[in-house]
Design a protein around this motif. Structure first.
Motif, PDB file in Angstrom:
ATOM      1  N   LEU A 161      -8.821   2.200 -94.247  1.00 23.37           N
ATOM      2  CA  LEU A 161      -8.441   3.531 -94.716  1.00 23.37           C
ATOM      3  C   LEU A 161      -7.952   4.410 -93.567  1.00 23.37           C
ATOM      4  CD1 LEU A 161     -11.285   4.276 -97.307  1.00 23.37           C
ATOM      5  CD2 LEU A 161      -8.902   3.643 -97.766  1.00 23.37           C
ATOM      6  N   MET A 162      -8.642   4.338 -92.432  1.00 21.07           N
ATOM      7  CA  MET A 162      -8.228   5.138 -91.282  1.00 21.07           C
ATOM      8  C   MET A 162      -6.859   4.706 -90.773  1.00 21.07           C
ATOM      9  SD  MET A 162      -8.620   7.535 -89.154  1.00 21.07           S
ATOM     10  CE  MET A 162     -10.305   8.089 -89.441  1.00 21.07           C
ATOM     11  N   MET A 163      -6.612   3.402 -90.778  1.00 19.43           N
ATOM     12  CA  MET A 163      -5.307   2.912 -90.311  1.00 19.43           C
ATOM     13  C   MET A 163      -4.185   3.344 -91.240  1.00 19.43           C
ATOM     14  SD  MET A 163      -6.323  -0.877 -88.957  1.00 19.43           S
ATOM     15  CE  MET A 163      -7.304  -1.094 -87.468  1.00 19.43           C
ATOM     16  N   LEU A 164      -4.449   3.354 -92.538  1.00 22.81           N
ATOM     17  CA  LEU A 164      -3.438   3.837 -93.484  1.00 22.81           C
ATOM     18  C   LEU A 164      -3.133   5.313 -93.245  1.00 22.81           C
ATOM     19  CD1 LEU A 164      -4.542   2.077 -96.797  1.00 22.81           C
ATOM     20  CD2 LEU A 164      -2.450   1.641 -95.490  1.00 22.81           C
ATOM     21  N   MET A 165      -4.157   6.102 -92.956  1.00 23.87           N
ATOM     22  CA  MET A 165      -3.952   7.509 -92.640  1.00 23.87           C
ATOM     23  C   MET A 165      -3.169   7.674 -91.345  1.00 23.87           C
ATOM     24  SD  MET A 165      -7.709   9.070 -93.593  1.00 23.87           S
ATOM     25  CE  MET A 165      -7.289  10.659 -92.877  1.00 23.87           C
ATOM     26  N   SER A 166      -3.413   6.756 -90.390  1.00 21.06           N
ATOM     27  CA  SER A 166      -2.774   6.861 -89.077  1.00 21.06           C
ATOM     28  C   SER A 166      -1.275   6.604 -89.140  1.00 21.06           C
ATOM     29  CB  SER A 166      -3.419   5.873 -88.098  1.00 21.06           C
ATOM     30  OG  SER A 166      -4.797   6.153 -87.938  1.00 21.06           O
ATOM     31  N   THR A 167      -0.798   5.970 -90.204  1.00 19.10           N
ATOM     32  CA  THR A 167       0.647   5.765 -90.331  1.00 19.10           C
ATOM     33  C   THR A 167       1.387   7.082 -90.487  1.00 19.10           C
ATOM     34  OG1 THR A 167       0.489   5.459 -92.735  1.00 19.10           O
ATOM     35  CG2 THR A 167       0.335   3.481 -91.356  1.00 19.10           C
ATOM     36  N   ARG A 168       0.674   8.108 -90.919  1.00 17.77           N
ATOM     37  CA  ARG A 168       1.285   9.433 -91.100  1.00 17.77           C
ATOM     38  C   ARG A 168       0.978  10.359 -89.933  1.00 17.77           C
ATOM     39  NH1 ARG A 168       5.232   9.061 -93.962  1.00 17.77           N
ATOM     40  NH2 ARG A 168       5.185  11.343 -94.188  1.00 17.77           N
ATOM     41  N   PHE A 169       0.006  10.014 -89.098  1.00 13.63           N
ATOM     42  CA  PHE A 169      -0.401  10.868 -87.984  1.00 13.63           C
ATOM     43  C   PHE A 169      -0.417  10.029 -86.708  1.00 13.63           C
ATOM     44  CE2 PHE A 169      -2.524  12.385 -91.841  1.00 13.63           C
ATOM     45  CZ  PHE A 169      -2.045  13.683 -91.906  1.00 13.63           C
ATOM     46  N   PRO A 170       0.677  10.049 -85.929  1.00  9.53           N
ATOM     47  CA  PRO A 170       0.777   9.225 -84.730  1.00  9.53           C
ATOM     48  C   PRO A 170      -0.343   9.522 -83.731  1.00  9.53           C
ATOM     49  CG  PRO A 170       2.914  10.156 -85.309  1.00  9.53           C
ATOM     50  CD  PRO A 170       1.894  10.834 -86.178  1.00  9.53           C
ATOM     51  N   LEU A 171      -0.768   8.490 -83.034  1.00 20.15           N
ATOM     52  CA  LEU A 171      -1.892   8.605 -82.101  1.00 20.15           C
ATOM     53  C   LEU A 171      -1.475   8.475 -80.646  1.00 20.15           C
ATOM     54  CD1 LEU A 171      -4.460   6.367 -84.034  1.00 20.15           C
ATOM     55  CD2 LEU A 171      -4.448   8.867 -83.922  1.00 20.15           C
ATOM     56  N   HIS A 172      -0.161   8.425 -80.363  1.00 21.96           N
ATOM     57  CA  HIS A 172       0.260   8.184 -78.987  1.00 21.96           C
ATOM     58  C   HIS A 172       0.111   9.407 -78.090  1.00 21.96           C
ATOM     59  CE1 HIS A 172       3.955   9.369 -81.230  1.00 21.96           C
ATOM     60  NE2 HIS A 172       4.185  10.091 -80.159  1.00 21.96           N
ATOM     61  N   LYS A 173       0.047  10.604 -78.668  1.00 22.48           N
ATOM     62  CA  LYS A 173      -0.167  11.795 -77.847  1.00 22.48           C
ATOM     63  C   LYS A 173      -1.630  11.878 -77.415  1.00 22.48           C
ATOM     64  CE  LYS A 173       3.536  14.522 -79.963  1.00 22.48           C
ATOM     65  NZ  LYS A 173       3.890  15.769 -80.687  1.00 22.48           N
ATOM     66  N   PHE A 174      -1.833  12.132 -76.116  1.00 18.63           N
ATOM     67  CA  PHE A 174      -3.187  12.173 -75.531  1.00 18.63           C
ATOM     68  C   PHE A 174      -3.970  10.912 -75.898  1.00 18.63           C
ATOM     69  CE2 PHE A 174      -1.979  16.601 -76.660  1.00 18.63           C
ATOM     70  CZ  PHE A 174      -1.783  17.091 -75.371  1.00 18.63           C
ATOM     71  N   ALA A 175      -3.321   9.781 -75.732  1.00 22.07           N
ATOM     72  CA  ALA A 175      -3.915   8.506 -76.156  1.00 22.07           C
ATOM     73  C   ALA A 175      -5.212   8.200 -75.424  1.00 22.07           C
ATOM     74  CB  ALA A 175      -2.903   7.370 -75.944  1.00 22.07           C
ATOM     75  N   GLY A 176      -5.270   8.514 -74.136  1.00 27.82           N
ATOM     76  CA  GLY A 176      -6.472   8.221 -73.363  1.00 27.82           C
ATOM     77  C   GLY A 176      -7.689   8.951 -73.895  1.00 27.82           C
TER      78      GLY A 176
END
Length: 305
Positions: A161-176
């Motif tokens: 479910l979290m991964m499906l949500m992440s398709t709409r909210f990119p995680l590359h900003k402030f990745a660390g």
């Protein structure tokens, strides 16, 4: 014997899977591709056991194995339909150990890749409570086989479910920072699960542990894809498989050993605590990883297209 050969096949498949994914998608969509790849894997890990149970009860074990073979054959046929791609490694035919050494050298020199792999390995090594789920279901929570099934599925459902949500909210900003926070939250969830004596609290803890683990998996895959040059992808993928594969098995061994020495609850709490300590140490001693932001990498890949 068959399990041994299955392990050999997996060792070959994992690096190949990572490499083919990178070759067959545009560089500008690497982060989104990593999200969908991880999501598909998690959904399969949820649906696979459920379908296996259904087929075993319907047609028996032997015919169920035939169904698995059929799915594998279908996957192979689809895989063969992928167009041929040029070989990007100029050192074809070099000794295996030399190639592996170059992969390890690259990983240890690249702080972003090393930090991502280390966090993942430690989290799985010490925070893997899955191996002890039968004990929790039977002796601590006393929910039997049905409850065990719910507990076993909870992390995978949360991750999917979290991964499906992440398709709409990119995680590359402030990745660390996001990766450190995700692994920290994973450790907290494991501690809560270890201390809980209520079934639905334990289910919720495992669900959220899967959710934050899904975030860390996406960020780790994105870091690997963006920070690894094309000619090193196969080697780095092999090193990644070594990290992930060994930590899964060693994590199960660690859980069993610490449960024997400390008791089941203490072993799980100890694992979660070690995960938190690892996150804290990484944040303190690796400020470059803490400040890691993949936005520029994504922009550079978009310009290359």
């Amino acid at each position: 014997m068959f399990s041994f050969f299955r392990g050999l096949g997996t060792c070959v498949f994992r690096p190949y899977y990572f490499f083919v994914n990178c070759l067959n998608c545009s560089k500008k969509i690497y982060p989104n591709a990593a999200t969908w790849s991880s999501t598909t894997w998690q959904m399969a890990s949820v649906l696979g056991p459920a379908l296996a149970g259904f087929f075993i009860s319907w047609i028996g074990v032997h015919w169920s194995m035939c169904v698995i073979f059929g799915f594998s054959l279908f996957a192979l046929i689809v895989l063969l339909k992928i167009p041929k791609k040029p070989i990007l490694n100029p050192k074809i035919g070099e000794p295996v150990f030399k190639s592996l050494k170059e992969g390890l050298t690259f990983v240890f020199k690249t702080k972003a890749v090393l930090g991502a792999l280390t966090l993942d390995m430690i989290a799985v090594l010490f925070g893997g409570a899955v191996a002890l789920l039968p004990v929790f279901a039977q002796d601590i929570l006393q929910v039997g086989s049905e409850g065990f099934g719910v507990l076993r599925a909870a992390p995978a459902v949360g991750a999917a479910l979290m991964m499906l949500m992440s398709t709409r909210f990119p995680l590359h900003k402030f990745a660390g920072k996001k990766l450190l926070l995700a692994v920290f939250a994973f450790g907290i969830c494991i501690i809560v699960f270890g201390l809980s004596t209520y079934f639905w609290v334990s289910v919720a803890a495992l669900f959220f542990s899967g959710a934050v683990d899904g975030v860390s998996m996406i960020i780790r895959q994105t870091i690997l894809q963006l920070k690894t040059p094309d000619h090193m992808r196969g080697r780095v993928a092999s090193v990644n498989s070594m990290f992930v594969g060994s930590s899964n098995e060693l994590g199960a061994f660690e859980s069993g050993l610490t449960a024997k020495l400390m008791g089941t609850v203490t072993a799980v709490v100890f694992g979660g605590t070690m995960t938190l300590i690892t996150v804290g140490a990484t944040a303190i001693f690796s400020p470059s990883f803490r400040k890691l932001d993949l936005s520029k990498d994504v922009e550079e890949h978009q310009k290359e297209e």
